[in-house]
Design a protein around this motif. Structure first.
Motif, PDB file in Angstrom:
ATOM      1  N   GLU A 138      40.234  48.754  34.667  1.00  0.00           N
ATOM      2  CA  GLU A 138      40.369  49.949  35.510  1.00  0.00           C
ATOM      3  C   GLU A 138      40.249  49.581  36.984  1.00  0.00           C
ATOM      4  O   GLU A 138      40.798  50.239  37.850  1.00  0.00           O
ATOM      5  CB  GLU A 138      39.266  50.964  35.162  1.00  0.00           C
ATOM      6  CG  GLU A 138      39.468  51.604  33.814  1.00  0.00           C
ATOM      7  CD  GLU A 138      38.349  52.565  33.479  1.00  0.00           C
ATOM      8  OE1 GLU A 138      37.841  53.252  34.382  1.00  0.00           O
ATOM      9  OE2 GLU A 138      37.984  52.618  32.297  1.00  0.00           O
ATOM     10  N   LEU A 139      39.471  48.549  37.251  1.00  0.00           N
ATOM     11  CA  LEU A 139      39.275  48.083  38.629  1.00  0.00           C
ATOM     12  C   LEU A 139      39.512  46.579  38.676  1.00  0.00           C
ATOM     13  O   LEU A 139      38.994  45.837  37.836  1.00  0.00           O
ATOM     14  CB  LEU A 139      37.828  48.386  39.074  1.00  0.00           C
ATOM     15  CG  LEU A 139      37.360  47.749  40.381  1.00  0.00           C
ATOM     16  CD1 LEU A 139      38.102  48.320  41.585  1.00  0.00           C
ATOM     17  CD2 LEU A 139      35.850  47.951  40.580  1.00  0.00           C
ATOM     18  N   VAL A 140      40.314  46.147  39.660  1.00  0.00           N
ATOM     19  CA  VAL A 140      40.530  44.709  39.845  1.00  0.00           C
ATOM     20  C   VAL A 140      39.997  44.326  41.216  1.00  0.00           C
ATOM     21  O   VAL A 140      40.312  44.981  42.217  1.00  0.00           O
ATOM     22  CB  VAL A 140      42.033  44.346  39.722  1.00  0.00           C
ATOM     23  CG1 VAL A 140      42.236  42.862  39.987  1.00  0.00           C
ATOM     24  CG2 VAL A 140      42.550  44.705  38.347  1.00  0.00           C
ATOM     25  N   ILE A 141      39.163  43.307  41.241  1.00  0.00           N
ATOM     26  CA  ILE A 141      38.584  42.832  42.504  1.00  0.00           C
ATOM     27  C   ILE A 141      39.125  41.428  42.759  1.00  0.00           C
ATOM     28  O   ILE A 141      38.981  40.541  41.915  1.00  0.00           O
ATOM     29  CB  ILE A 141      37.042  42.842  42.422  1.00  0.00           C
ATOM     30  CG1 ILE A 141      36.558  44.280  42.241  1.00  0.00           C
ATOM     31  CG2 ILE A 141      36.434  42.212  43.664  1.00  0.00           C
ATOM     32  CD1 ILE A 141      35.074  44.421  42.025  1.00  0.00           C
ATOM     33  N   LEU A 142      39.757  41.272  43.910  1.00  0.00           N
ATOM     34  CA  LEU A 142      40.412  40.004  44.224  1.00  0.00           C
ATOM     35  C   LEU A 142      39.924  39.501  45.581  1.00  0.00           C
ATOM     36  O   LEU A 142      39.945  40.244  46.559  1.00  0.00           O
ATOM     37  CB  LEU A 142      41.933  40.200  44.261  1.00  0.00           C
ATOM     38  CG  LEU A 142      42.580  40.791  42.998  1.00  0.00           C
ATOM     39  CD1 LEU A 142      44.010  41.233  43.292  1.00  0.00           C
ATOM     40  CD2 LEU A 142      42.568  39.780  41.871  1.00  0.00           C
ATOM     41  N   ASP A 143      39.497  38.249  45.602  1.00  0.00           N
ATOM     42  CA  ASP A 143      39.014  37.659  46.847  1.00  0.00           C
ATOM     43  C   ASP A 143      40.011  36.588  47.289  1.00  0.00           C
ATOM     44  O   ASP A 143      40.131  35.555  46.624  1.00  0.00           O
ATOM     45  CB  ASP A 143      37.620  37.053  46.599  1.00  0.00           C
ATOM     46  CG  ASP A 143      36.942  36.599  47.885  1.00  0.00           C
ATOM     47  OD1 ASP A 143      37.477  36.888  48.972  1.00  0.00           O
ATOM     48  OD2 ASP A 143      35.883  35.955  47.796  1.00  0.00           O
ATOM     49  N   GLU A 144      40.697  36.829  48.373  1.00  0.00           N
ATOM     50  CA  GLU A 144      41.742  35.926  48.885  1.00  0.00           C
ATOM     51  C   GLU A 144      42.676  35.497  47.741  1.00  0.00           C
ATOM     52  O   GLU A 144      42.845  34.306  47.470  1.00  0.00           O
ATOM     53  CB  GLU A 144      41.115  34.658  49.508  1.00  0.00           C
ATOM     54  CG  GLU A 144      40.002  34.904  50.492  1.00  0.00           C
ATOM     55  CD  GLU A 144      40.501  35.209  51.885  1.00  0.00           C
ATOM     56  OE1 GLU A 144      41.732  35.230  52.081  1.00  0.00           O
ATOM     57  OE2 GLU A 144      39.665  35.453  52.771  1.00  0.00           O
ATOM     58  N   PRO A 145      43.300  36.446  47.064  1.00  0.00           N
ATOM     59  CA  PRO A 145      43.969  36.115  45.803  1.00  0.00           C
ATOM     60  C   PRO A 145      45.241  35.294  45.914  1.00  0.00           C
ATOM     61  O   PRO A 145      45.602  34.610  44.970  1.00  0.00           O
ATOM     62  CB  PRO A 145      44.295  37.493  45.219  1.00  0.00           C
ATOM     63  CG  PRO A 145      44.371  38.396  46.393  1.00  0.00           C
ATOM     64  CD  PRO A 145      43.408  37.868  47.394  1.00  0.00           C
ATOM     65  N   SER A 146      45.942  35.378  47.037  1.00  0.00           N
ATOM     66  CA  SER A 146      47.260  34.738  47.057  1.00  0.00           C
ATOM     67  C   SER A 146      47.240  33.354  47.687  1.00  0.00           C
ATOM     68  O   SER A 146      48.283  32.733  47.813  1.00  0.00           O
ATOM     69  CB  SER A 146      48.261  35.624  47.794  1.00  0.00           C
ATOM     70  OG  SER A 146      47.864  35.737  49.129  1.00  0.00           O
ATOM     71  N   ALA A 203      50.599  51.462  41.079  1.00  0.00           N
ATOM     72  CA  ALA A 203      51.394  52.641  40.696  1.00  0.00           C
ATOM     73  C   ALA A 203      50.952  53.167  39.328  1.00  0.00           C
ATOM     74  O   ALA A 203      51.061  54.360  39.049  1.00  0.00           O
ATOM     75  CB  ALA A 203      52.872  52.263  40.665  1.00  0.00           C
ATOM     76  N   LYS A 204      50.450  52.278  38.481  1.00  0.00           N
ATOM     77  CA  LYS A 204      49.988  52.694  37.151  1.00  0.00           C
ATOM     78  C   LYS A 204      48.607  53.345  37.192  1.00  0.00           C
ATOM     79  O   LYS A 204      48.099  53.821  36.181  1.00  0.00           O
ATOM     80  CB  LYS A 204      49.905  51.475  36.225  1.00  0.00           C
ATOM     81  CG  LYS A 204      51.228  51.169  35.542  1.00  0.00           C
ATOM     82  CD  LYS A 204      51.219  49.851  34.813  1.00  0.00           C
ATOM     83  CE  LYS A 204      50.023  49.644  33.921  1.00  0.00           C
ATOM     84  NZ  LYS A 204      49.982  48.300  33.348  1.00  0.00           N
ATOM     85  N   GLY A 205      47.970  53.290  38.354  1.00  0.00           N
ATOM     86  CA  GLY A 205      46.668  53.934  38.498  1.00  0.00           C
ATOM     87  C   GLY A 205      45.493  52.981  38.466  1.00  0.00           C
ATOM     88  O   GLY A 205      44.332  53.406  38.481  1.00  0.00           O
ATOM     89  N   THR A 206      45.761  51.669  38.420  1.00  0.00           N
ATOM     90  CA  THR A 206      44.660  50.692  38.467  1.00  0.00           C
ATOM     91  C   THR A 206      44.091  50.674  39.887  1.00  0.00           C
ATOM     92  O   THR A 206      44.846  50.642  40.859  1.00  0.00           O
ATOM     93  CB  THR A 206      45.172  49.274  38.110  1.00  0.00           C
ATOM     94  OG1 THR A 206      45.882  49.354  36.882  1.00  0.00           O
ATOM     95  CG2 THR A 206      44.033  48.286  38.011  1.00  0.00           C
ATOM     96  N   THR A 207      42.789  50.730  39.983  1.00  0.00           N
ATOM     97  CA  THR A 207      42.143  50.648  41.290  1.00  0.00           C
ATOM     98  C   THR A 207      42.047  49.171  41.662  1.00  0.00           C
ATOM     99  O   THR A 207      41.619  48.355  40.839  1.00  0.00           O
ATOM    100  CB  THR A 207      40.734  51.267  41.215  1.00  0.00           C
ATOM    101  OG1 THR A 207      40.842  52.543  40.609  1.00  0.00           O
ATOM    102  CG2 THR A 207      40.109  51.380  42.587  1.00  0.00           C
ATOM    103  N   ILE A 208      42.450  48.851  42.865  1.00  0.00           N
ATOM    104  CA  ILE A 208      42.438  47.435  43.278  1.00  0.00           C
ATOM    105  C   ILE A 208      41.715  47.310  44.619  1.00  0.00           C
ATOM    106  O   ILE A 208      41.971  48.084  45.545  1.00  0.00           O
ATOM    107  CB  ILE A 208      43.879  46.872  43.370  1.00  0.00           C
ATOM    108  CG1 ILE A 208      44.549  46.936  41.985  1.00  0.00           C
ATOM    109  CG2 ILE A 208      43.861  45.431  43.884  1.00  0.00           C
ATOM    110  CD1 ILE A 208      46.021  46.615  41.979  1.00  0.00           C
ATOM    111  N   PHE A 209      40.813  46.352  44.666  1.00  0.00           N
ATOM    112  CA  PHE A 209      40.101  46.058  45.918  1.00  0.00           C
ATOM    113  C   PHE A 209      40.306  44.568  46.195  1.00  0.00           C
ATOM    114  O   PHE A 209      39.899  43.722  45.398  1.00  0.00           O
ATOM    115  CB  PHE A 209      38.608  46.366  45.744  1.00  0.00           C
ATOM    116  CG  PHE A 209      37.787  46.115  46.975  1.00  0.00           C
ATOM    117  CD1 PHE A 209      38.110  46.700  48.187  1.00  0.00           C
ATOM    118  CD2 PHE A 209      36.670  45.292  46.924  1.00  0.00           C
ATOM    119  CE1 PHE A 209      37.343  46.474  49.326  1.00  0.00           C
ATOM    120  CE2 PHE A 209      35.898  45.065  48.050  1.00  0.00           C
ATOM    121  CZ  PHE A 209      36.242  45.657  49.255  1.00  0.00           C
TER     122      PHE A 209
END
Lengths: 305, 265
Positions: free
Chosen positions: A153-161, A181-187
């Motif tokens: 439901e939530l994705v947390i990414l630290d300098e992901p790319s 767009a699918k409704g996943t919360t991303i930080f």
């Protein structure tokens, strides 16, 4: 009825010994938001993410994930709903990609491989070589897949790319857009403002451990304009539809800088109307310029993004 | 937790194989040397020495019962050499599973999963116990092969008793160092304390037999609770088992409190 925020960071401060890493950070993220955290190296981005993941304990303040307080001893209870990846993630290098995903599948108690299959098709990582033998880009693909494979439901990414080539970076941004767009919360944290601006509905700016700006995508887009630096023999006012960056009296006259956000024709008309003009320069003011303005310590604190 | 246990065993497979072969070979060699010691008359020579020189047994091992295989193994193999190996084994294994994994970011990666810190602690701890059991079995296998090679009849009850307490000592030492590593997250402290416990125990136990004023402090040494020669004579002391198991459990309890709450970087 109020909607429960997915993530609440409430007056959080963190010290490492006597070193103040972040101070009095407040923000909330609602379900379905894609939020970027932007700052220079050492600004405190990773500290905030580590606190949210429960790797660190706050020195003051509270963090809540899905309404539950996050502490090192209970953070795992929220993790079935959280995906996590960093740019330099320590993957288990003795395993192959396939073995690593099998390990994660058991850890998340996943019953099917559908999502994993889709992500592998999209990113095409090398699955059968030991992770330690893979290139940085391939390792990063595995880290990103691992963050999304459980359908969190939530994705947390630290300098992901970091480590991804431009082609894969584009695929990553497409993935973020698709999941958002699918409704996943991303930080996600980044120091690439453009990357964040391309995909995020909101951007938080952090400097020296303090949150200095919390702006929506619309505000970010409105920061585009022309940066004008003008020198006149008498003090003048900036035009309407502009944001003043600074002004001072110098030996050459009165210098003023502002961002003009209206049409170039109106700027031209305004410039023609100035009788005391000595000199002027005009440059494009994009997001990167706004970022530079915000982080330039030589300039005043109050800057408009 | 089982998932983590399997992964840890997979990660440590080279370590397990290398130490098992090494200890088995060492045990095998020790029994190959037994016939030479058996007829050397060293034990009779020791009996004639003045008490001051008898104190040297702390340094050279107990040689009062060299004529029997069990006495030889207790005095020369289990009493001084194995505890040294166990100390090195414990520090390498425990540091690898705690602070080294944290420095390399693997603990953080595990904690990002739906895995509690307690399950992480126990997942690796079970692997430690299994690795200690595997290396103990390998050591006993080496003894068995050695006994076959030199045609010696070993008293397997005595060997089992010695191996059991040795296993408890290795689990206790490894758990202690592992718990220091997980509780502090600091390599310097973990290695330093691990070496202090191992080398300190070794020095204390060996020198206390010669240095009178050290004797009251000898009970602090972990090796005090693995009195191999006494085990041959009197069997396993329940108090030695209680102390070794007690230290192990206490270490785990303290780690549950400390590791649950601390920052993992």
């Amino acid at each position: 009825m109020t909607i429960q925020p997915v993530l609440e960071v409430d007056a959080v401060t963190k010290y490492y010994g006597s070193f103040l890493a972040i101070q009095d950070i407040h923000f909330m993220i609602s379900k379905g938001e894609v939020v970027g955290l932007v700052g220079l190296n050492g600004a405190g981005k990773t500290t905030i993410i580590n606190l949210i993941m429960g790797f660190l304990r706050t020195s003051a303040g509270k963090i809540r994930l899905f309404g539950e307080p996050v502490l090192p001893e209970n953070a795992h209870k929220m993790h079935p709903k959280v995906g996590f990846a960093t740019g330099d993630m320590s993957l288990f290098t003795n395993l192959t990609g396939r073995q690593y995903f099998a390990f994660l599948k058991r850890a998340y108690k996943l019953k099917d491989d559908k999502k994993l299959g889709e992500l592998c098709k999209q990113f095409n990582p090398d699955m059968d070589k030991k992770i330690k033998t893979l290139s940085r880009g391939n390792k990063q693909k595995i880290a990103l897949i691992s963050a999304f494979m459980s359908g969190p439901e939530l994705v947390i990414l630290d300098e992901p790319s970091s480590g991804l080539d431009p082609f894969m970076q584009q695929k990553f941004l497409e993935l973020i857009n698709h999941e958002g767009a699918k409704g996943t919360t991303i930080f996600m944290s980044s120091h690439y403002l453009k990357e964040v601006a391309d995909v995020c509905s909101r951007v938080l700016f952090i400097r020296d451990g303090k949150l200095v700006k919390d702006v929506s995508r619309a505000e970010l887009e409105s920061s585009h304009g022309k940066a004008v630096h003008i020198t006149t023999s008498r003090a003048i006012r900036p035009p309407a539809q502009s944001s003043l960056l600074g002004h001072q009296k110098t030996a050459n006259g009165y210098e003023m800088s502002f961002i003009f956000k209206d049409s170039p024709i109106k700027l031209q008309q305004w410039l023609c109307s100035i009788s005391y003009m000595l000199d002027f320069t005009i440059e494009d003011h994009d997001l990167e310029s706004a970022f530079s303005d915000l982080y330039s310590k030589d300039k005043s604190e109050a800057k408009n993004v | 937790m089982f998932n983590l246990f399997l992964k840890t065993m997979y990660d440590k497979r080279i370590f397990i194989i290398a130490w098992s072969i090494g200890l088995a070979f060492f045990a095998y060699l020790m029994l190959l040397f037994f016939p030479a010691f058996k007829d050397s008359g060293l034990d009779q020579l020791l009996a004639t020495l003045p008490p001051e020189l008898k104190a040297l047994k702390g340094m050279i091992g107990d040689i009062s019962a060299l004529s029997t295989p069990s006495g030889y193994l207790a005095g020369q193999f289990f009493d001084i050499r194995m505890p040294m190996f166990i100390s090195v084994f414990s520090v390498i294994l425990a540091v690898g599973l705690s602070v080294k994994d944290e420095e390399e970011g693997y603990i953080r990666t595990l904690l990002a999963l739906p895995l509690s810190r307690i399950k992480l602690l126990f997942g690796k701890l079970i692997a430690i116990v299994v690795i200690c059991v595997a290396t103990t079995i390998a050591t006993v296998s080496g003894l068995y092969l050695g006994a076959l090679s030199v045609n010696v009849n070993l008293d397997w009850t005595v060997v089992s008793n010695l191996s059991l307490v040795m296993l408890l000592l290795s689990i206790c030492m490894t758990t202690l160092v592992y718990c220091i590593g997980l509780s502090t997250g600091k390599r310097g402290i973990t290695m330093g304390l691990g070496i202090l416990v191992g080398a300190g125990s070794f020095l204390l136990t060996t020198f206390a037999k010669s240095v009178d004023w050290l004797q009251p402090y000898e009970k602090v040494s972990l090796f005090h609770y693995f009195p191999a020669v006494d085990i041959v004579k009197n069997g396993i002391s329940i108090w030695d088992v209680v102390v070794l198991v007690g230290i192990t459990i206490l270490s785990i309890l303290l780690t549950i409190i400390l590791f649950r709450r601390r920052d993992v970087r």
